[in-house]
Design an enzyme around this catalytic site. Structure first.
Site, PDB file in Angstrom:
ATOM      1  N   GLU A 197      15.364  13.016  53.094  1.00 42.47           N
ATOM      2  CA  GLU A 197      16.233  11.978  53.648  1.00 42.47           C
ATOM      3  C   GLU A 197      17.181  12.542  54.702  1.00 42.47           C
ATOM      4  O   GLU A 197      17.312  13.764  54.841  1.00 42.47           O
ATOM      5  CB  GLU A 197      17.055  11.347  52.523  1.00 42.47           C
ATOM      6  CG  GLU A 197      17.966  12.343  51.824  1.00 42.47           C
ATOM      7  CD  GLU A 197      19.019  11.680  50.963  1.00 42.47           C
ATOM      8  OE1 GLU A 197      19.971  11.142  51.538  1.00 42.47           O
ATOM      9  OE2 GLU A 197      18.895  11.729  49.722  1.00 42.47           O
ATOM     10  N   LYS A 209      23.110  10.355  40.633  1.00 42.66           N
ATOM     11  CA  LYS A 209      24.421  10.912  40.969  1.00 42.66           C
ATOM     12  C   LYS A 209      25.373  10.788  39.780  1.00 42.66           C
ATOM     13  O   LYS A 209      25.452   9.745  39.135  1.00 42.66           O
ATOM     14  CB  LYS A 209      24.990  10.207  42.198  1.00 42.66           C
ATOM     15  CG  LYS A 209      24.175  10.483  43.464  1.00 42.66           C
ATOM     16  CD  LYS A 209      24.805   9.830  44.674  1.00 42.66           C
ATOM     17  CE  LYS A 209      24.030  10.192  45.946  1.00 42.66           C
ATOM     18  NZ  LYS A 209      22.752   9.490  46.068  1.00 42.66           N
TER      19      LYS A 209
END
Length: 299
Positions: free
Chosen positions: A21, A155
């Protein structure tokens, strides 16, 4: 879309390719650490015998396999849009620069024919999501787009249990690599026991093949824990996360701005330790992702 010659050749000749990404470059780390990390991740993938394909959008055109010069531009450029699924048509039409999130990277990787995508951690349900519905589009994408994502779980700023419940609802296989405990991003111990444990890239590749052969659309999440030597003290990191969440609430930070705000604040609160852990876990994921990609080409 523009696909680099190296990536095109690798895909044509059934060589292992790993997507990366660009949000981590534009919104995840400060310059020049962001560019250095992106190039280190690419090197790890090459060292493990695969071809890296860093994905971003330049002047409205998706680029699959950015050059070092383009990565450098991404790292320095101000105002690069954070691009998820909903943002893509706007960025394309307005000829903007876009840094692809997990969701957008999955879309573009699938369109280019790349199965494996490596990131740090995917987005998910934020704490309190049952009240404010703050849930990342990454989970929607994992439910429908045919890409395998290698990450250190989700996360750590998120509600891990709620995120896993949503992934289950969307039919996403979550494979825990080498441990029966869900990877907790900065640490190895979330306390959440996992049902599907895998212990080798071959095992992961066989599951991917079985999913694709049987036309079971959607992604796979491989949760790869941070190496023990780079893991953070749970008390230290959880204290920093709690403080950062409170600061975000007091500042009224919401939506797509909250994750970059929290990660930046946590780096400051930990004296940079969380950034180093973040870098190490991405490098670790890159090594595993390359090995999985190689095994898929053999099947």
């Amino acid at each position: 879309m523009k696909i680099s010659k190296e990536v095109q050749e690798a895909l044509r000749s059934n060589k292992a390719v790993v997507a990366l990404e660009s949000t981590i470059i534009s919104h995840g780390m400060p310059y020049p650490k962001n560019v250095e990390t992106a190039l280190r991740v690419e090197k790890v993938i090459r060292d493990h015998g695969a071809v890296p394909a860093t994905i971003g959008i330049i002047d409205g055109e998706p680029v699959i396999g950015m050059s070092p010069e383009e990565i450098e531009q991404f790292g320095k450029r101000k105002g690069v849009a954070k691009a998820s699924r909903r943002d893509l048509p706007i960025i394309y039409a307005k000829k903007m620069w876009g840094a692809t999130t997990v969701a957008a990277t999955m879309i573009l990787a699938a369109q280019a024919g790349i199965e494996v995508f490596v990131t740090g951690g995917v987005g998910g349900a934020h704490r309190g999501a049952q009240n404010n519905f703050d849930i990342s589009a990454d989970l929607e994408e994992l439910g429908k787009t045919n890409v395998t994502v290698v990450s250190a779980g989700v996360k750590a700023i998120l509600d891990l249990n709620l995120t896993l419940e949503i992934l289950e609802t969307k039919g996403v296989p979550v494979l825990s690599y080498g441990t029966d405990e869900f990877a907790d991003f900065y640490t190895r111990h979330s306390g959440i026991k996992m049902e599907n444990v895998v212990n080798s890239p071959v095992e992961v590749a066989k599951i991917i093949k079985a999913k694709r052969d049987n036309k079971l659309d959607g992604g796979i999440l491989v949760a790869n824990p941070i190496p023990e030597e780079y893991a953070m003290d749970p008390v230290v990191i959880n204290s920093a996360i709690d403080k950062a969440l409170k600061m975000a609430d007091e500042a009224g930070v919401k939506g797509k701005d909250i994750t970059p705000f929290l990660l930046k604040t946590i780096v400051e609160l930990t004296g940079g330790d969380s950034l180093e852990s973040n870098i190490r876990l991405v490098l670790n994921n890159a090594a595993l992702g390359a090995e999985i990609a190689k095994e898929i080409t053999k099947l």
